[in-house]
Design a protein around this motif. Structure first.
Motif, short mmCIF file in Angstrom:
data_model
loop_
_atom_site.label_atom_id
_atom_site.label_comp_id
_atom_site.label_asym_id
_atom_site.label_seq_id
_atom_site.Cartn_x
_atom_site.Cartn_y
_atom_site.Cartn_z
N LEU A 377 0.80 -1.22 0.00
CA LEU A 377 0.00 0.00 0.00
C LEU A 377 0.84 1.27 0.00
N LEU A 378 2.13 1.16 -0.23
CA LEU A 378 2.96 2.36 -0.36
C LEU A 378 2.56 3.15 -1.60
N ASN A 379 2.92 4.41 -1.61
CA ASN A 379 2.71 5.29 -2.78
C ASN A 379 1.24 5.45 -3.13
N ALA A 380 0.36 5.27 -2.13
CA ALA A 380 -1.08 5.46 -2.33
C ALA A 380 -1.63 4.60 -3.46
N GLN A 381 -1.09 3.38 -3.58
CA GLN A 381 -1.57 2.47 -4.61
C GLN A 381 -1.42 1.05 -4.11
N GLN A 382 -1.94 0.10 -4.86
CA GLN A 382 -1.83 -1.31 -4.49
C GLN A 382 -0.92 -2.01 -5.50
N THR A 383 0.23 -2.47 -4.98
CA THR A 383 1.20 -3.15 -5.84
C THR A 383 1.25 -4.63 -5.46
N PRO A 384 0.88 -5.54 -6.36
CA PRO A 384 0.90 -6.98 -6.04
C PRO A 384 2.33 -7.47 -5.83
N LEU A 385 2.51 -8.30 -4.81
CA LEU A 385 3.81 -8.94 -4.59
C LEU A 385 3.61 -10.23 -3.82
N ASN A 386 4.62 -11.09 -3.92
CA ASN A 386 4.64 -12.35 -3.17
C ASN A 386 5.75 -12.26 -2.12
N GLY A 387 5.59 -13.00 -1.06
CA GLY A 387 6.62 -13.04 -0.03
C GLY A 387 6.36 -14.18 0.93
N TYR A 388 7.07 -14.16 2.04
CA TYR A 388 6.90 -15.22 3.03
C TYR A 388 7.13 -14.66 4.43
N GLU A 389 6.52 -15.31 5.39
CA GLU A 389 6.64 -14.88 6.79
C GLU A 389 7.35 -15.97 7.60
N ILE A 390 8.30 -15.55 8.43
CA ILE A 390 8.95 -16.42 9.41
C ILE A 390 9.11 -15.57 10.66
N HIS A 391 8.20 -15.68 11.61
CA HIS A 391 8.35 -14.85 12.81
C HIS A 391 7.59 -15.44 14.00
N CYS A 392 8.11 -15.13 15.17
CA CYS A 392 7.44 -15.43 16.43
C CYS A 392 6.99 -14.10 17.01
N GLY A 393 5.74 -13.90 17.19
CA GLY A 393 5.31 -12.66 17.81
C GLY A 393 4.09 -12.06 17.15
N ILE A 394 3.39 -11.26 17.96
CA ILE A 394 2.20 -10.55 17.51
C ILE A 394 2.37 -9.09 17.88
N SER A 395 2.15 -8.20 16.91
CA SER A 395 2.27 -6.76 17.15
C SER A 395 0.88 -6.13 17.12
N GLN A 396 0.65 -5.22 18.07
CA GLN A 396 -0.65 -4.57 18.17
C GLN A 396 -0.46 -3.12 18.58
N GLY A 397 -1.30 -2.23 18.03
CA GLY A 397 -1.24 -0.82 18.41
C GLY A 397 -1.83 0.07 17.35
N PRO A 398 -2.09 1.34 17.70
CA PRO A 398 -2.75 2.26 16.77
C PRO A 398 -1.99 2.52 15.48
N ALA A 399 -0.66 2.40 15.50
CA ALA A 399 0.11 2.65 14.26
C ALA A 399 -0.28 1.67 13.16
N LEU A 400 -0.76 0.48 13.54
CA LEU A 400 -1.06 -0.55 12.56
C LEU A 400 -2.40 -0.32 11.86
N ALA A 401 -3.08 0.77 12.25
CA ALA A 401 -4.34 1.11 11.58
C ALA A 401 -4.09 1.56 10.14
N GLN A 402 -2.88 1.98 9.85
CA GLN A 402 -2.50 2.34 8.48
C GLN A 402 -1.49 1.30 8.02
N PRO A 403 -1.98 0.16 7.46
CA PRO A 403 -1.10 -0.99 7.21
C PRO A 403 -0.16 -0.80 6.02
N PHE A 404 0.89 -1.61 6.03
CA PHE A 404 1.88 -1.62 4.95
C PHE A 404 1.37 -2.41 3.76
N LEU A 405 0.65 -3.49 4.03
CA LEU A 405 0.13 -4.31 2.93
C LEU A 405 -1.18 -4.97 3.33
N GLN A 406 -1.89 -5.38 2.31
CA GLN A 406 -3.15 -6.08 2.47
C GLN A 406 -3.02 -7.46 1.84
#
Length: 493
Positions: A377-406
């Motif tokens: 969601l950068l640059n006020a547009q939707q850019t398709p991409l593929n990736g992968y997640e490897i993480h332990c943990g959950i993040s929560q807070g008001p900053a996440l109301a404006q997400p990096f990706l959907q």
């Protein structure tokens, strides 16, 4: 299925590269070949389609062999989180953290996981090319070994030993390694490969003749030093790319427990990007984008970051208009706090974050492992991409109301990930592989450079394929592939 094992006289002798090259060369000949590594120790890992985790080198070798990723390709993966301990991953799933002594005792159990995976591969493929780990002559690690001769003896397979002549002392390495093996283990060794040779091969011939006469074993080939060979690195961070007149300057903080630094391979290879790793005692300096990478020990690496004074430099960087991107553990560091109540990664318990975004993170024992499709969601547009997640943990807070990706879809049902700050200076995400596609690379660098990056993005997949073909060509030219195939068909006893 036949099995052939590649062992090395040292770490970084060329085992991973030789296995990848053989897999592609044999695949081109129509052999149904599969790579295998019983035990790997690395912080660079890849996610399999079924949500498991394997070493990055085995993922590359699978691409070379043109076979699907599977946790059976690397049944035991060790991810160091301290000088003496590591997370133990069995068949793609994190088992627990173990100290070195505890894992030494666990190897008897681990061997069963290794043999189970090997048997499953035996049922699907004609040839299994196995990569050893380190050196088979590590006397202190011989007991209960599952990575080198312990495995070779168990399955009764022939072994090729590779040595790096660029390090010097190649004949001593080969003869010394052979001498430290038992008589039966020596019988498993069917030949040698010398790697990274520069110069006139005629000047080496007398040494090759002596080696064959002294050991009674053939030299199966001498591989030349391949300049600018660029393949996914298993451990060592590859040198940065420093160029004149770049369109964008990127600095990556080199943390002690940096993980999945292959995220930045595309940046290093892109001729429009100046990439620099900021090392211990160095300052961040001028950059359009500073990246805080993933980490296997986030709390301790954040403490290191502060001790280097990089936290103050990051604040100054943002104040003067620079961009900051946090990936995985680096994303977690950008928030207010990180808690590790179950000591998943360290004994610190909790640590104050950089405080650059309003959210908090708690590490959990459940690890997210998944391949995903998403829209950035950068640059006020939707850019398709593929990736992968490897993480332990959950993040929560008001900053996440404006997400990096959907997410297009996520196995957990999550809709969004990460954040973009209100002033558009900061971003964070759990997603690895952001730069692997031209679209993702262009999207992030366009944001980081305020539009100066001209786009077109470096195509990592095409480049990787070219490099694998180049590697296979080298193997076909400089190795006796027919003899290697014949060796793989031999029973050793």
């Amino acid at each position: 299925m036949n099995t052939l094992m590649v062992q090395g006289t040292t770490s970084d002798a060329g085992k991973s590269t030789l296995v990848a090259g053989l897999c592609r060369a044999l695949q081109r000949r129509g052999v149904k070949v599969v790579p295998f590594k019983p035990q790997n120790m690395a912080l660079n890992s890849a996610v399999t389609p079924d949500g498991g985790e394997i070493g990055r080198a085995q993922a590359l070798q699978a691409m070379a062999a043109k076979v699907p990723l599977s946790t059976d390709l690397n049944p035991i993966l060790l991810k160091p989180n301290s000088d003496t301990g590591a997370q133990v991953i069995v068949h793609g799933r994190a088992l627990s953290n173990m100290e070195a002594a505890g894992y030494h005792d666990y190897k008897k159990v681990a061997m069963q996981a290794v043999l189970t995976s090997h048997q499953r591969l035996r049922e699907q493929y004609a040839l299994c090319v196995v990569e050893g780990a380190g050196s088979p002559a590590e006397i202190n690690l011989r007991e209960n070994d599952i990575a080198n001769m312990g495995f070779a003896c168990k399955v009764d397979c022939p072994v090729i030993i590779i040595a790096d002549i660029d390090k010097g002392g190649v004949f001593a390495h080969l003869v010394g390694t052979l001498a430290l093996l038992s008589e039966y283990e020596q019988s498993l060794v069917k030949g040698f490969v010398i790697n990274r040779f520069r110069g006139d091969i005629a000047l080496l011939q007398s040494g090759l003749d002596w080696l064959e006469q002294h050991t009674g074993k053939p030299v199966l080939g001498v591989l030349p030093y391949l300049h600018d060979l660029a393949l996914d690195a298993e451990d060592a961070v590859t040198m940065a790319n420093r160029i004149d007149s770049p369109e964008v300057k990127v600095a990556v903080l080199l943390l002690p427990h940096i993980s999945n630094h292959t995220d930045f391979d595309t940046l290093r290879l892109d001729p429009k990007v100046d990439l620099r790793y900021v090392r211990h005692t160095e300052t961040i300096g001028a950059a359009d984008l500073v990246i805080i990478p993933g980490s296997k020990n986030v709390l301790n690496d954040l403490a290191f970051l502060r001790a280097e004074g990089w936290d103050l430099e990051l604040q100054r960087h943002v104040r003067y208009g620079g961009k900051v991107l946090g990936i995985c553990g680096g994303f977690q560091m950008l928030g207010n706090s990180i808690c590790d109540p179950e000591q998943v990664e360290s004994t610190l318990g909790a640590i104050k974050g950089l405080g650059l975004a309003e959210f908090d993170t708690e590490l959990t024992r459940n690890k997210t492992l998944t391949q995903v499709q998403a829209n950035c969601l950068l640059n006020a547009q939707q850019t398709p991409l593929n990736g992968y997640e490897i993480h332990c943990g959950i993040s929560q807070g008001p900053a996440l109301a404006q997400p990096f990706l959907q997410f297009v879809a996520h196995p957990s049902g999550w809709q969004v990930d990460g954040f973009i700050s209100e002033d558009n200076q900061l971003a964070g995400t759990y997603l690895h592989g952001l730069f692997d596609s031209p679209e993702g690379l262009t999207c992030v660098l366009h944001w980081a450079s305020e539009g100066r990056y001209s786009g077109g993005g470096f195509n990592l997949a095409e480049h990787r394929e070219q490099q694998l073909e180049r590697l296979a060509d080298m193997c076909e030219t400089h190795l006796d592939i027919d003899k290697i195939l014949a060796i793989s068909e031999q029973r050793t006893t």
